[in-house]
Design an enzyme around this catalytic site. Structure first.
Site, mmCIF file in Angstrom:
data_model
loop_
_atom_site.group_PDB
_atom_site.id
_atom_site.type_symbol
_atom_site.label_atom_id
_atom_site.label_comp_id
_atom_site.label_asym_id
_atom_site.label_seq_id
_atom_site.Cartn_x
_atom_site.Cartn_y
_atom_site.Cartn_z
ATOM 1 N N CYS A 77 0.814 -1.215 0.000
ATOM 2 C CA CYS A 77 0.000 0.000 0.000
ATOM 3 C C CYS A 77 0.845 1.261 0.000
ATOM 4 O O CYS A 77 0.507 2.245 -0.651
ATOM 5 C CB CYS A 77 -0.935 -0.006 1.204
ATOM 6 N N ASN A 417 -7.974 4.751 -2.505
ATOM 7 C CA ASN A 417 -7.406 3.523 -1.974
ATOM 8 C C ASN A 417 -6.746 2.736 -3.112
ATOM 9 O O ASN A 417 -6.785 3.150 -4.283
ATOM 10 C CB ASN A 417 -8.504 2.693 -1.292
#
Length: 730
Positions: A77, A417
């Site tokens: 991430c 995201n």
């Protein structure tokens, strides 16, 4: 606490009473029926909160990244979020409607570097005789080589290897799901760690032998990683059509040149600052922190955290988005979040209705201290909704801290995201401001959006947190940071009597590890020091920020404005099993304490074992060996003995001063950090004027700590501007 012998076993009578109380409330049976037959998150979701969460924002980026990225079954991430920020700037500059940068490219080099980093760490710990079964080594061995990382690790990777478009190095099966590759690598690394510890125990083993073996280990690691992730390109050619449907081409060009020439002028990763919000009482605002053993590239930039109040982080986020700049951030992902609806809201689940219980149960600081919360995920802010508020607003966080910047009321945030576009609002989440207060820990913004006071924190010597501190939770495998010297200490005559035969001195930084109602604790870590009769003095030193208080055990020296110092030689030599120094009834010191150090003075280097600050000095080069070329920094190793300073300079004996050499090109590029005056000189010189061309000079220097004798007194002092960090044309 008084002892009162009470039976601790959960008895059948107690259980029967609990069941009776449970059945008496019919609401419990109704909740049980619903929650046992349906997904818990769907049953207890608060309907009003779900449908009142609107993706409408009054401050938003002009361009958002496309396509929505998907990290799949990997922990990348932090990389996805960084590259998603960078691509927005590239899309606007290159006029591209869609762009994705290669996450696998950074992932590849991070794995290679992280393995090398771990092996060097094990060599360092083995040489220091760190116990294998101690908490530190076991912590580093347990969760090594996870996919996660921190912002400064990205800075290290991009500055060393650059970036490439995804088309130049696409995903592989192992980058999208790294579980099995990581298992193979961990198995190898743990076996290598055992070999390293056993090698260092052999007699007459040389450092060069260990490092040669480490190079062989890395050859095997490199082969595994390259087979699983692919071979990264040495050169790329990026071809595309812009929004006007015109063909464009960049390259052939190396990945590092692609970053320096194409990306850096519009997104300079070195100009970004990592701000954190850590409200624990032990970690003050306005201070710089790092985490022990946290990093990914040996010799790379430290992972630094500038700890600030939550209002500073919010203002920085707002100013960045208002300036059309996306913001990288780190949070505790999954808390009070509905993944399907993409809502981060403390009210999304009605736990009071179904469980008759309130969540969250602790304030933010307590959740960090008790292991309930830590940074687990990185994403990107692309929008924020902010309204003006009245000056008498007294909104507070769970830690009773001011929540809103002056004159502003933050409502919600738009979040990009990296879990694909089939969730939430086509991959975008909505975060409430209350959720921001409780579960956001880190943001990265440009320096220009921060005040001088906030930027000044970066000039501090970082306070080192333990390797397992939750502030380092996005990453795991780390390498040691050496303790640093403290300004301005001179020992008095009482200490000088013991120092007549001293020729070796080392410092070990200490951290206060616990504070309660009556004692302040410092971890002395004697397991890191092998002491014999050659040690003449062990000094415990406190550097203070105030001169108003007194503290009087065995005082060696005292300067009321800065430090207190105590002779612990007898205590530590005769109580070697005691690894904790306890200072009772002196809690005032917590407010004024700035640094704590243990200083070991020995007659010979063999009196103790501790890492030398000059152990990383490589083979020295003279100025004559430096070749010409573009203006850049070159190594220049200075030996104080050769300068006839060795008689009074104690530590370090050698250091890398660095030197700037090379030509300044015409016309002068911004890559060389020129002043406006230097740019003017460059233009005049190019047009044939008899004006001297700008010279290659240092544009950034760092300090050097020196331990030396001055009129028979031993002084430790920080000397500014002693080492070249970066060169430019001026």
């Amino acid at each position: 606490m008084t002892e009162d012998k009470v039976e601790a076993i959960l008895s059948q009578e107690q259980l029967k009473s609990l069941f009776e109380d449970y059945r008496q409330d019919k609401k419990n049976l109704l909740a049980q029926s619903a929650c046992c037959q349906q997904s818990l998150t769907d049953v207890i979701v608060d309907r009003q909160t779900r449908f009142s969460s609107a993706h409408v924002f009054n401050t938003k980026l002009s361009v958002e990244g496309r396509p929505v990225t998907n990290q799949k079954a990997s922990g990348r991430c932090w990389m996805f979020a960084c590259l998603n920020v960078i691509r927005i700037h590239l899309m606007k500059t290159l006029k591209i409607s869609e762009l994705e940068l290669s996450q696998n490219y950074l992932f590849y080099y991070d794995k290679i570097e992280r393995c090398h980093y771990f092996l060097v760490t094990m060599i360092d710990l083995a040489k220091r005789k760190e116990p294998i079964h101690g908490r530190l080594v076991q912590y580093l061995l347990k969760d090594l080589l996870i996919d996660g990382g921190q912002w400064d690790m990205l800075v290290n990777l991009i500055n060393k290897y650059g970036v490439v478009p995804k088309s130049a190095f696409p995903e592989s099966s192992s980058s999208e799901a790294a579980l099995f590759m990581n298992k193979f690598l961990r198995t190898k690394l743990r076996a290598y760690a055992q070999e390293i510890f056993e090698l260092t125990q052999q007699e007459n083993i040389k450092d060069s032998d260990i490092m040669n073996r480490e190079a062989e280990m890395m050859r095997e690691i490199h082969r595994i990683v390259t087979i699983c992730l692919g071979s990264p390109p040495e050169q790329i050619t990026f071809e595309y059509h812009d929004t006007a449907k015109q063909y464009q081409k960049i390259g052939p060009i190396t990945p590092l040149e692609f970053y320096r020439q194409i990306v850096k002028p519009i997104y300079n990763i070195d100009n970004k600052v990592c701000l954190v919000h850590d409200p624990r009482v032990s970690n003050s605002y306005g201070r710089l922190y790092t985490v022990e053993y946290l990093g990914n590239i040996v010799g790379g930039q430290k992972t630094l955290y500038n700890n600030q109040p939550i209002t500073i982080l919010k203002r920085a986020v707002f100013d960045s988005i208002a300036a059309d700049e996306a913001v990288w951030f780190g949070v505790d992902f999954g808390k009070h979040m509905h993944a399907k609806y993409g809502i981060l809201d403390l009210k999304i689940f009605d736990t009071q209705l179904y469980f008759d219980s309130k969540f969250p149960c602790q304030n933010k600081a307590s959740r960090l201290e008790y292991g309930e919360s830590l940074m687990t995920h990185a994403m990107v802010f692309t929008g924020v909704h902010v309204e003006k508020r009245s000056s008498n607003d007294t909104t507070k966080t769970s830690d009773n801290e001011k929540s809103q910047p002056d004159g502003l009321q933050f409502i919600r945030y738009r979040v990009e995201n990296s879990h694909g576009d089939d969730k939430a609002d086509k991959g975008y989440l909505i975060m409430t401001d209350e959720w921001f207060d409780e579960y956001l820990y880190e943001v990265v913004v440009d320096k220009k959006h921060l005040s001088k006071e906030v930027l000044a924190v970066l000039d501090q010597e970082p306070i080192i947190l333990k390797a397992w501190d939750p502030m380092g939770a996005l990453a795991c495998s780390k390498i040691s940071e050496k303790g640093s010297l403290v300004d301005g200490l001179s020992l008095n005559n009482q200490a000088q009597i013991k120092l007549k035969t001293i020729n070796t001195i080392r410092l070990l930084s200490l951290t206060s590890i616990s504070i309660n109602n009556s004692r302040l604790l410092f971890n002395i870590s004697l397991d890191k020091i092998q002491i014999n009769e050659e040690v003449k003095l062990i000094e415990f030193r406190l550097k203070l920020k105030s001169k108003k208080k007194r503290f009087r055990p065995m005082i060696i020296s005292k300067d009321e404005s800065e430090y207190l110092s105590y002779d612990l030689t007898d205590y530590l030599i005769h109580n070697s099993s005691k690894q904790i120094l306890i200072i009772r009834r002196q809690l005032w010191i917590r407010k004024y304490l700035e640094e704590a150090s243990l200083v070991i003075y020995s007659r010979t280097p063999g009196g103790f074992i501790l890492p030398s600050s000059s152990s990383n000095i490589r083979t020295k080069r003279t100025i004559k060996q430096i070749t010409t070329g573009p203006c850049s920094r070159h190594d220049l190793f200075v030996d104080f003995d050769q300068l006839s300073f060795g008689a009074w300079v104690v530590e370090p004996k050698k250091f890398n001063a660095g030197i700037c050499r090379g030509d300044c090109p015409n016309p002068l590029s911004r890559l060389y950090y020129p002043t406006n005056h230097a740019m003017l000189l460059s233009l005049l010189h190019e047009r044939g004027n008899s004006i001297q061309q700008p010279s290659c000079v240092p544009v950034r220097l760092r300090s050097l700590d020196l331990l030396y004798y001055d009129h028979r007194e031993l002084i430790i002092k920080r000397h500014q501007g002693m080492q070249v960090e970066e060169c430019g044309c001026r």
